[in-house]
Design an enzyme around this catalytic site. Structure first.
Site, PDB file in Angstrom:
ATOM      1  N   THR A  26       0.879  -1.142   0.063  1.00 53.11           N
ATOM      2  CA  THR A  26      -0.083  -0.139  -0.044  1.00 53.11           C
ATOM      3  C   THR A  26       0.722   1.128  -0.028  1.00 53.11           C
ATOM      4  O   THR A  26       1.889   1.174   0.484  1.00 53.11           O
ATOM      5  CB  THR A  26      -1.069   0.110   1.385  1.00 53.11           C
ATOM      6  OG1 THR A  26      -0.204  -0.067   2.389  1.00 53.11           O
ATOM      7  CG2 THR A  26      -1.790  -1.045   0.917  1.00 53.11           C
TER       8      THR A  26
ATOM      9  N   VAL B 169       0.780   4.263   1.375  1.00 50.43           N
ATOM     10  CA  VAL B 169       1.193   4.989   2.550  1.00 50.43           C
ATOM     11  C   VAL B 169       2.061   4.258   3.472  1.00 50.43           C
ATOM     12  O   VAL B 169       3.318   4.772   3.878  1.00 50.43           O
ATOM     13  CB  VAL B 169      -0.017   5.102   3.293  1.00 50.43           C
ATOM     14  CG1 VAL B 169       0.485   5.987   4.786  1.00 50.43           C
ATOM     15  CG2 VAL B 169      -0.830   6.254   2.687  1.00 50.43           C
ATOM     16  N   CYS B 170       2.078   2.789   3.366  1.00 51.33           N
ATOM     17  CA  CYS B 170       2.786   2.063   4.210  1.00 51.33           C
ATOM     18  C   CYS B 170       4.215   1.971   3.526  1.00 51.33           C
ATOM     19  O   CYS B 170       5.135   1.857   4.306  1.00 51.33           O
ATOM     20  CB  CYS B 170       2.095   0.529   4.332  1.00 51.33           C
ATOM     21  SG  CYS B 170       0.846   0.434   5.236  1.00 51.33           S
ATOM     22  N   THR B 171       4.233   2.037   2.094  1.00 46.95           N
ATOM     23  CA  THR B 171       5.574   1.859   1.725  1.00 46.95           C
ATOM     24  C   THR B 171       6.398   3.107   1.929  1.00 46.95           C
ATOM     25  O   THR B 171       7.579   3.069   2.300  1.00 46.95           O
ATOM     26  CB  THR B 171       5.394   1.936   0.078  1.00 46.95           C
ATOM     27  OG1 THR B 171       4.474   0.795  -0.294  1.00 46.95           O
ATOM     28  CG2 THR B 171       6.712   1.981  -0.605  1.00 46.95           C
TER      29      THR B 171
ATOM     30  N   LEU C 198       7.511   2.861   5.903  1.00 46.49           N
ATOM     31  CA  LEU C 198       8.754   1.792   6.084  1.00 46.49           C
ATOM     32  C   LEU C 198       9.926   2.486   5.399  1.00 46.49           C
ATOM     33  O   LEU C 198      11.206   2.196   6.081  1.00 46.49           O
ATOM     34  CB  LEU C 198       8.349   0.423   5.352  1.00 46.49           C
ATOM     35  CG  LEU C 198       8.113  -0.496   6.666  1.00 46.49           C
ATOM     36  CD1 LEU C 198       6.364  -0.236   6.733  1.00 46.49           C
ATOM     37  CD2 LEU C 198       7.806  -1.892   6.129  1.00 46.49           C
TER      38      LEU C 198
END
Length: 213
Positions: free
Chosen positions: A43, A45-47, A50
């Protein structure tokens, strides 16, 4: 399970990860830990989150903090995702991502909120101290990325206030004045603890330059 509260012991677990099986309390050792959850791999945003965590690896390390992420996707997908993160965010992910396909850790940390999603984990953060005590919890909706400046600010505050009889005021950042705890009234102890001096702003409030750590 009931929601984890501040002061609770962070639940221990063994779970697979992008770096192999993780026995959580053993892996954490004597470090501070930031455990943060993601709704799903790949996703956008998650990328970015992290990638930002990897870019801040030096900031976490100098504070003695080990980051660890969690998603309900399996290990093989995590490893593919790490390649994508490194490529798109121009960084190197050097921390584990838990593969919680069986929702074991998600259950322990109350990461599935049915009114938000019955399958995806919410975007939660747990700051855990070396005694394995939960010191801070922050939960964001899936649509909102985390503020990592705030996570580092909270860690700075926790570590400072653990070692000195002070609290940090609104919008405090590392290096700003701090508030002396009202319970500290003895003039001799005040002089010993705060040799740089302090300012009595109110009868119940004293501000002092940040003490040496």
């Amino acid at each position: 399970m009931a929601t984890l509260r501040l002061g609770d012991t962070a639940p221990d677990f063994t779970q697979d990860s992008s770096e192999g099986p993780i026995d959580f309390h053993t892996w954490a050792g004597d470090a501070w830990v930031v455990l943060f959850s993601h709704p799903a791999d790949f996703t956008p945003v998650c990328t970015t989150e992290l990638g930002k965590t990897a870019a801040l690896s030096g900031e976490f390390a100098k504070r003695g903090v080990k980051p660890i992420a969690i998603s309900v996707d399996p290990v093989d997908k995590h490893k593919e995702w790490i390649g994508d993160i490194n490529d798109t965010q121009n960084t190197t992910v050097d921390f584990p991502i838990l593969a919680d396909a069986d929702r074991k850790v998600s259950g322990l940390y109350d990461l599935i909120h049915p009114n938000a999603s019955t399958t995806a984990t919410v975007r939660s953060v747990f700051i855990i101290d070396p005694k394995k005590i939960v010191r801070t919890t922050i939960t964001y909706p899936a649509s909102t990325g985390r503020n990592f400046d705030e996570i580092l600010r909270v860690i700075d505050s926790l570590q400072l206030t653990d070692s000195h009889k002070v609290a940090t005021p609104a919008n405090w950042r590392d290096g700003d004045d701090v508030v002396i705890l009202p319970s500290l009234q003895d003039p001799a102890e005040l002089a010993q603890r705060f040799p740089k001096g302090f300012e009595a702003v109110r009868p119940y409030l004293r501000l002092t330059p940040q003490p040496n750590r």
